[in-house]
Write a protein that holds these residues in place. Structure first.
Motif, PDB file in Angstrom:
ATOM      1  N   GLY A 150       0.811  -1.212   0.000  1.00 54.68           N
ATOM      2  CA  GLY A 150       0.000   0.000   0.000  1.00 54.68           C
ATOM      3  C   GLY A 150       0.843   1.260   0.000  1.00 54.68           C
ATOM      4  N   LEU A 151       1.871   1.280   0.847  1.00 56.80           N
ATOM      5  CA  LEU A 151       2.757   2.440   0.916  1.00 56.80           C
ATOM      6  C   LEU A 151       3.486   2.665  -0.410  1.00 56.80           C
ATOM      7  CD1 LEU A 151       4.270   1.881   4.477  1.00 56.80           C
ATOM      8  CD2 LEU A 151       2.793   3.787   3.783  1.00 56.80           C
ATOM      9  N   ARG A 152       4.037   1.599  -0.965  1.00 57.58           N
ATOM     10  CA  ARG A 152       4.769   1.709  -2.235  1.00 57.58           C
ATOM     11  C   ARG A 152       3.867   2.175  -3.375  1.00 57.58           C
ATOM     12  NH1 ARG A 152       8.537  -3.639  -3.137  1.00 57.58           N
ATOM     13  NH2 ARG A 152       9.807  -3.525  -1.252  1.00 57.58           N
ATOM     14  N   SER A 153       2.579   1.836  -3.277  1.00 54.53           N
ATOM     15  CA  SER A 153       1.628   2.173  -4.339  1.00 54.53           C
ATOM     16  C   SER A 153       1.029   3.566  -4.189  1.00 54.53           C
ATOM     17  CB  SER A 153       0.494   1.138  -4.364  1.00 54.53           C
ATOM     18  OG  SER A 153       0.987  -0.163  -4.565  1.00 54.53           O
ATOM     19  N   GLY A 154       1.366   4.254  -3.097  1.00 52.89           N
ATOM     20  CA  GLY A 154       0.794   5.575  -2.865  1.00 52.89           C
ATOM     21  C   GLY A 154      -0.626   5.522  -2.350  1.00 52.89           C
ATOM     22  N   LEU A 155      -0.996   4.379  -1.753  1.00 52.43           N
ATOM     23  CA  LEU A 155      -2.325   4.201  -1.170  1.00 52.43           C
ATOM     24  C   LEU A 155      -2.239   4.388   0.337  1.00 52.43           C
ATOM     25  CD1 LEU A 155      -3.168   0.934  -3.124  1.00 52.43           C
ATOM     26  CD2 LEU A 155      -3.915   3.249  -3.719  1.00 52.43           C
ATOM     27  N   ARG A 156      -3.384   4.409   0.973  1.00 50.62           N
ATOM     28  CA  ARG A 156      -3.441   4.576   2.426  1.00 50.62           C
ATOM     29  C   ARG A 156      -3.584   3.189   3.074  1.00 50.62           C
ATOM     30  NH1 ARG A 156      -7.909   9.153   3.211  1.00 50.62           N
ATOM     31  NH2 ARG A 156      -7.169   8.973   5.360  1.00 50.62           N
ATOM     32  N   PRO A 157      -2.518   2.676   3.702  1.00 50.84           N
ATOM     33  CA  PRO A 157      -2.551   1.308   4.218  1.00 50.84           C
ATOM     34  C   PRO A 157      -3.218   1.188   5.584  1.00 50.84           C
ATOM     35  CG  PRO A 157      -0.372   2.240   4.521  1.00 50.84           C
ATOM     36  CD  PRO A 157      -1.190   3.281   3.815  1.00 50.84           C
ATOM     37  N   VAL A 158      -4.001   0.123   5.710  1.00 48.44           N
ATOM     38  CA  VAL A 158      -4.672  -0.205   6.968  1.00 48.44           C
ATOM     39  C   VAL A 158      -4.358  -1.664   7.289  1.00 48.44           C
ATOM     40  CG1 VAL A 158      -6.903  -0.470   8.121  1.00 48.44           C
ATOM     41  CG2 VAL A 158      -6.525   1.469   6.571  1.00 48.44           C
ATOM     42  N   LEU A 159      -3.956  -1.924   8.517  1.00 49.18           N
ATOM     43  CA  LEU A 159      -3.660  -3.281   8.967  1.00 49.18           C
ATOM     44  C   LEU A 159      -4.816  -3.794   9.814  1.00 49.18           C
ATOM     45  CD1 LEU A 159      -1.316  -5.476   9.114  1.00 49.18           C
ATOM     46  CD2 LEU A 159      -0.841  -4.515  11.378  1.00 49.18           C
ATOM     47  N   VAL A 160      -5.221  -5.036   9.564  1.00 47.26           N
ATOM     48  CA  VAL A 160      -6.238  -5.663  10.415  1.00 47.26           C
ATOM     49  C   VAL A 160      -5.576  -6.733  11.273  1.00 47.26           C
ATOM     50  CG1 VAL A 160      -8.261  -5.139   9.007  1.00 47.26           C
ATOM     51  CG2 VAL A 160      -6.918  -7.188   8.504  1.00 47.26           C
TER      52      VAL A 160
END
Length: 194
Positions: A150-160
């Motif tokens: 997510g970080l590498r893709s420029g997205l907002r990462p969320v961990l479950v």
């Protein structure tokens, strides 16, 4: 004229469905995590496109087949129909660096944390006239590789915390999600739709 869209990228095993501890090869082993279907429905109702991105190295390892993985992906949409929802696109990566296979090695750039599946989805949306707003799109998963992708893709990462729950590993490695939730439902209702 292209339309701008928001996308919810979702890992599959351990995020949407229960992680069985080994590769899931049959519909009998495939069980949705509690309220996951409701979470997908809420996100879609809020205007998100839903894209599943899943590492399926069991293919390269000879544990499962492409046909079995694709059947389970179809089955996921059958289960989601119980909430009048579905995913829009689904991508899987069959390769694994420790199990070389000439049929699958060309897909190494798609194996999370690499961004190949995300970029392919974004390219496929673009081909259909949709521009993905990365700054308003999320990547939810249960592993550090999901956060990193997510970080590498420029997205907002969320961990479950379902599945592998690699919260501690993320902290140790400094690969930090913007939010940590107990499960997919709480990620959607407690962060994404807030």
């Amino acid at each position: 004229m292209s339309e701008t869209i928001r996308v919810l990228f979702l890992d599959r095993d351990g995020t949407i469905n229960e992680d069985a501890g080994s590769y899931i090869t049959s519909r009998e082993q495939f069980r949705l995590i509690e309220r996951a279907g409701e979470a997908v429905a809420l996100a879609r109702d809020a205007g998100f496109r839903i894209v599943v991105v899943t590492n399926q190295a069991g293919i390269a390892r000879g544990i499962t087949t492409i046909e079995e993985v694709e059947d389970l992906n179809r089955y996921l949409n059958e289960l989601l129909s119980g909430w009048n929802t579905a995913y829009d696109r689904c991508y899987y990566c069959p390769s694994h660096p420790d199990y070389p296979n000439p049929l699958y090695d060309r897909f190494n750039a798609c194996r999370k944390p690499e961004t190949g599946m995300v970029e392919r989805a974004i390219g496929d949306f673009l081909a259909d006239g949709f521009v993905v707003d990365r700054s308003a799109s999320f990547f939810i998963g249960d592993k550090m590789v999901d956060v990193e992708c997510g970080l590498r893709s420029g997205l907002r990462p969320v961990l479950v915390r379902t599945g592998h729950n690699e919260e501690r590993l993320c902290l140790e490695r400094g690969i930090l999600p913007e939010y940590v939730a107990d499960d997919l439902y709480r990620a959607v209702t407690g962060h994404i739709l807030v």
